[in-house]
Enzyme design. Structure first.
Site, PDB file in Angstrom:
ATOM      1  N   ASP A 243       0.867  -1.171   0.000  1.00  0.00           N
ATOM      2  CA  ASP A 243       0.000   0.000   0.000  1.00  0.00           C
ATOM      3  C   ASP A 243       0.903   1.219   0.000  1.00  0.00           C
ATOM      4  OD1 ASP A 243      -3.251   0.183   0.997  1.00  0.00           O
ATOM      5  OD2 ASP A 243      -2.104   2.032   0.886  1.00  0.00           O
TER       6      ASP A 243
ATOM      7  N   ASP B 203       3.754   2.492  -4.323  1.00  0.00           N
ATOM      8  CA  ASP B 203       2.848   3.311  -5.118  1.00  0.00           C
ATOM      9  C   ASP B 203       2.597   2.548  -6.408  1.00  0.00           C
ATOM     10  OD1 ASP B 203       1.597   5.142  -6.776  1.00  0.00           O
ATOM     11  OD2 ASP B 203       2.866   6.824  -6.193  1.00  0.00           O
ATOM     12  N   VAL B 204       1.399   1.992  -6.566  1.00  0.00           N
ATOM     13  CA  VAL B 204       1.133   1.100  -7.690  1.00  0.00           C
ATOM     14  C   VAL B 204       1.117   1.827  -9.028  1.00  0.00           C
ATOM     15  CG1 VAL B 204      -0.128  -0.528  -6.233  1.00  0.00           C
ATOM     16  CG2 VAL B 204      -1.387   1.260  -7.480  1.00  0.00           C
TER      17      VAL B 204
ATOM     18  N   TYR C 132     -14.415   6.063 -13.890  1.00  0.00           N
ATOM     19  CA  TYR C 132     -14.290   4.917 -12.985  1.00  0.00           C
ATOM     20  C   TYR C 132     -14.893   3.668 -13.613  1.00  0.00           C
ATOM     21  CZ  TYR C 132     -14.851   2.033  -8.796  1.00  0.00           C
ATOM     22  OH  TYR C 132     -14.808   1.005  -7.889  1.00  0.00           O
TER      23      TYR C 132
ATOM     24  N   LYS D 252     -12.943   0.069 -14.551  1.00  0.00           N
ATOM     25  CA  LYS D 252     -13.338  -1.231 -14.023  1.00  0.00           C
ATOM     26  C   LYS D 252     -13.782  -2.189 -15.133  1.00  0.00           C
ATOM     27  CE  LYS D 252     -12.458  -0.556  -9.691  1.00  0.00           C
ATOM     28  NZ  LYS D 252     -11.498  -1.395  -8.947  1.00  0.00           N
TER      29      LYS D 252
ATOM     30  N   ILE E 175     -20.020  -2.382  -0.886  1.00  0.00           N
ATOM     31  CA  ILE E 175     -19.355  -2.966   0.277  1.00  0.00           C
ATOM     32  C   ILE E 175     -19.020  -1.819   1.231  1.00  0.00           C
ATOM     33  CG2 ILE E 175     -17.428  -4.370   1.098  1.00  0.00           C
ATOM     34  CD1 ILE E 175     -19.243  -5.861  -0.873  1.00  0.00           C
TER      35      ILE E 175
END
Length: 274
Positions: free
Chosen positions: A42, A69-70, A161, A165, A194
Site C-alpha cells: 500500500d 505506489d502502484v 471509474y 473497471k 461494500i
C-alpha cells in the site's frame, strides 16, 4: 469436538495490493488466518505496519508489508522481487488497489484525470500480472482482479471509474485465455456496495450523509451493504477452491443488478451527490 479450523490456503504465497484498508485489509487478515504467507502493499505506511503487526501476532500464517505506489512500475517490480526473495514462489496475486474519484459529469473530468485513474486502477493490474506471471506459471497459481459491479451496469457521474473497471473485466478474460496453457487461472470479482472506509469518507461530502447511506443499503435486494469479510471470503474461494473457474467475473452485489427500479434520468430530481 475440535475447535481447530482447516486452513484453506496453508503455506501458499500471496501478494495483495491495496492491502492496508477496505477489502484488501480483510483479505490480508483472512488469508493469514488460513495459513498463507501474505506479502501486501500500500502507499500508506502507518496502516500497513499496524496491520502487519496485528496479523503476525495472531497467525498462523505470516504477513510482510511493503510500501508501494502502484502507479510506479519500478515499485511494482520491487514487490514481486522481494516476495520471491523472501518466499521463493508466488501462488496467487490479488489486485485490489484502486480509487473512486469524486462523482462528476464528463464535462468536469480532464483527459489527464482519466489517464491518471487508468494508471491506478487498470495499468497497475497489468504490471503486477506481467511481473508475477513467470512465477505463477511455475506454481500453476492464479490471479484475482478486483473490478466492480459498475463495469456491467454503469454508474451516474462516474464515467472514468466505470471505464477503468470495465477494462479490468475484459483484461481478466483475455489473460485467462492466454494463461490457460500454463495452468494459471485468472478471475475477477465485481463488488457492489461494500461498506468500507472509503464509503464512510465519501458520504461525509454529500448533502445528506444519512440519506446516502440508506440509499446505498436500498440498492441491494438484501437491504444492506456487503462486508469486507464477505468480499475476502470470495477471494479466498477463488484462490483456494475454484479450481475449475477461469475467466469468470464473480458478482458480489447482494442482487443490486436485479429487478426493475425507478431509473428515469429525464425527470428532474435531487442527486445524492449534490
Amino acid at each position: 469436538m475440535s475447535t481447530v479450523c482447516a486452513q484453506r490456503y496453508q503455506d501458499k504465497v500471496m501478494i495483495i495490493t491495496g492491502g492496508s484498508m477496505g477489502i484488501g485489509k480483510a483479505c490480508v487478515q483472512l488469508f493469514v488466518r488460513n495459513g498463507s504467507k501474505v506479502v501486501f502493499c500500500d502507499i500508506e505506511v502507518a496502516g500497513g505496519k499496524e496491520l502487519e503487526t496485528e496479523v503476525n501476532g495472531a497467525g498462523p500464517g505470516k504477513a510482510v508489508f511493503i510500501q508501494c505506489d502502484v502507479r510506479k512500475e519500478d515499485e511494482i517490480k520491487n514487490v514481486i522481487e522481494r516476495t520471491v526473495e523472501d518466499f521463493e514462489r508466488i501462488d496467487c496475486l490479488a489486485n485490489i488497489a484502486g480509487r473512486h474519484p469524486p462523482h462528476m459529469p464528463i464535462d468536469n473530468f480532464s483527459s489527464d484525470d482519466f489517464r491518471e485513474l487508468l494508471n491506478m486502477n487498470l495499468i497497475s493490474y497489468f504490471c503486477f500480472a506481467k511481473y508475477a506471471l513467470p512465477y505463477l506459471r511455475q506454481t500453476k497459481g492464479n490471479i484475482i482482479n478486483c473490478a466492480s459491479l459498475v463495469a456491467q451496469i454503469g454508474q451516474s457521474a462516474a464515467v472514468t471509474y466505470a471505464a477503468s473497471k470495465g477494462g479490468i473485466v475484459s483484461m481478466t478474460k483475455a489473460l485467462a485465455i492466454d494463461e490457460a496453457k500454463h495452468g494459471v487461472r485468472v478471475n475477477s470479482i465485481s463488488p457492489g456496495n461494500i461498506w468500507t472506509e472509503s464509503w464512510a469518507l465519501g458520504v461525509q461530502d454529500v448533502a445528506d450523509p444519512k440519506g446516502a447511506i440508506e440509499a446505498g443499503k436500498d440498492c441491494q435486494l438484501m437491504g444492506k451493504f456487503g462486508t469486507t469479510e464477505e468480499a475476502a471470503q470470495a477471494f479466498l474461494y477463488l484462490a483456494a477452491e475454484a479450481s475449475f473457474c477461469t475467466g469468470i467475473d464473480l458478482v458480489l452485489s447482494g442482487g443490486a443488478e436485479l429487478n426493475y427500479g425507478n431509473k428515469n434520468q429525464c425527470k428532474e430530481k435531487a442527486s445524492p451527490y449534490a
